[in-house]
Design an enzyme around this catalytic site. Structure first.
Site, PDB file in Angstrom:
ATOM      1  N   LYS A 139       0.818  -1.214   0.000  1.00  0.00           N
ATOM      2  CA  LYS A 139       0.000   0.000   0.000  1.00  0.00           C
ATOM      3  C   LYS A 139       0.850   1.260   0.000  1.00  0.00           C
ATOM      4  CE  LYS A 139      -4.377  -1.571   1.891  1.00  0.00           C
ATOM      5  NZ  LYS A 139      -5.420  -1.336   2.892  1.00  0.00           N
ATOM      6  N   LYS A 223      -6.642 -11.062  -7.269  1.00  0.00           N
ATOM      7  CA  LYS A 223      -7.931 -11.023  -6.562  1.00  0.00           C
ATOM      8  C   LYS A 223      -8.838  -9.932  -7.111  1.00  0.00           C
ATOM      9  CE  LYS A 223      -9.105 -11.715  -2.007  1.00  0.00           C
ATOM     10  NZ  LYS A 223      -8.970 -11.709  -0.555  1.00  0.00           N
ATOM     11  N   LYS A 226     -11.333  -3.588  -5.372  1.00  0.00           N
ATOM     12  CA  LYS A 226     -11.941  -2.289  -5.672  1.00  0.00           C
ATOM     13  C   LYS A 226     -10.898  -1.318  -6.217  1.00  0.00           C
ATOM     14  CE  LYS A 226     -12.496  -1.875  -0.668  1.00  0.00           C
ATOM     15  NZ  LYS A 226     -13.536  -1.821   0.352  1.00  0.00           N
TER      16      LYS A 226
END
Ligand code: TRP
Length: 360
Positions: A139, A223, A226
């Site tokens: 991240k 995966k 979003k």
């Protein structure tokens, strides 16, 4: 006091990470805790992998499900939108069948005990443990020094979310396994350092089940997410019937017909994913789906999958819209849930304050 290093890097749910012995058994009741961040639209992966699972668990065990707004602000969130995003997740919980008379549904930030216990845990967790967290590395990307400190300590707050309710089981995706290991490490070290064996349970991640790993429609090895720039990679809970059908039609596949066996399916990630989605939506195993569709081409399978997805998700997005049309009702539910959550968290925090030796 010197900081004991984590004695055993090989993580096992069968041992106490501080002692490497079987954990002192935890005598409290079984409890489930989980949460979803209010950042970005929910998709099929969240629905099948998290929400449906939560709704099932509420009938079996005392269940606490929150909206993780404190975790959301580890990256910038527009203050004008955040509360609305929180209501949206709450609406999705309700639409997926979570029942406020069974499960406790609340916004994380409304229960300040999470933050308080989070601080104590920051003093229990070791820098070396956090340095190993792969999600932070992903991240924060190239500009680690520009990330918020909260993004770094994110998994410590997550441990507090779980342990403030002394939860024993945590339904989460595969990507959260490492955060659950850290939670167990923190619980074990707290119990050890303060000489209170069994005070906190060592909670287990529940990552299995149908819908546990829903992959991108564009790439069977990633995966469904979003944050994927391609909207065609996912089915959003708010997509209408035409959009759902179109995304499934465009989903990446190979030219072969569906195989007859699970063994052959394994080597074909995109086909495997669509079969998994079908199974999760229809409450069938992959083997059962293959028994029905094996040997058929995607020209036949994709329309069947699209019909199924529309039939299953349509009522969920309708229900979500109905709840969102009445934000006052959502707020009433969240407020009542927060009150129950505060009452459940308070005894843990009282005990922790005593154990740590804080003035009172
Ligand atoms: N980190 C979780 C996720 O991104 C969300 C979360 C925050 C959570 N606190 C939690 C999940 C506590 C389970 C328990 O999916």
């Amino acid at each position: 006091m010197g900081a004991p290093a984590r004695p055993n890097d090989l993580y096992s749910e069968k041992t106490d990470p501080m002692t490497d012995q079987p954990p002192v058994s935890y005598a409290g009741p079984q409890r489930v805790v989980s949460g979803v961040q209010p950042s970005g639209a929910l998709h099929l992966g969240n629905y099948l992998g998290a929400l449906v699972k939560f709704a099932r668990l509420q009938h079996q065990i005392d269940t606490f499900i929150f909206v993780a707004d404190m975790h959301a602000v580890t990256v910038w969130q527009d203050p004008a939108l955040l509360a609305g995003q929180t209501r949206e997740i709450a609406a999705a919980y309700l639409a997926a069948g979570l029942d406020p008379s069974k499960a406790t549904i609340f916004p994380q930030s409304a229960v300040t005990a999470h933050a308080e216990l989070g601080w104590i845990f920051q003093c229990v967790a070791r820098l070396g443990w956090l340095d190993r967290m792969t999600q932070f590395k992903e991240k924060s990307g190239k500009h680690k020094e520009r990330s918020s400190v909260g993004l770094y300590t994110y998994p410590v707050l997550q441990a507090a979310d779980i342990l403030v309710y002394k939860a024993t089981q945590v339904p989460v995706g595969d990507d959260q396994k490492q955060h659950l290991e850290l939670t167990r490490d923190i619980a074990a070290k707290f119990n050890h350092d303060f000489d209170r064996p069994g005070f906190f349970p060592l909670p287990e991640a529940m990552t299995e089940g149908p819908g546990a790993r829903i992959m991108s429609l564009r790439d069977g090895s990633a995966k469904m997410s979003k944050s994927d720039p391609s909207d065609n990679s996912r089915i959003n809970l708010t997509d209408d019937a035409d959009t759902i059908a179109q995304k499934i039609r465009k989903a990446r596949t190979d030219p072969e017909p569906l195989p007859e066996t699970l063994e052959e399916l394994k080597a074909r990630p995109e086909a495997d994913n669509l079969v998994g989605v079908y199974g999760a939506l229809a409450d069938m195993t992959k083997a059962q789906v293959l028994a029905e569709f094996g040997g058929q081409g995607f020209g036949a399978f994709k329309p069947a999958l699209a019909d199924l997805a529309v039939a299953k998700l349509g009522p969920v997005s309708d229900a979500m819209r109905r709840y969102l049309a009445d934000p006052a009702e959502i707020d009433r539910i969240l407020g009542a849930g927060a009150e129950r959550a505060r009452a459940a968290a308070a005894p843990t925090l009282d005990e922790v304050r005593k154990i740590v030796g804080f003035w009172r």
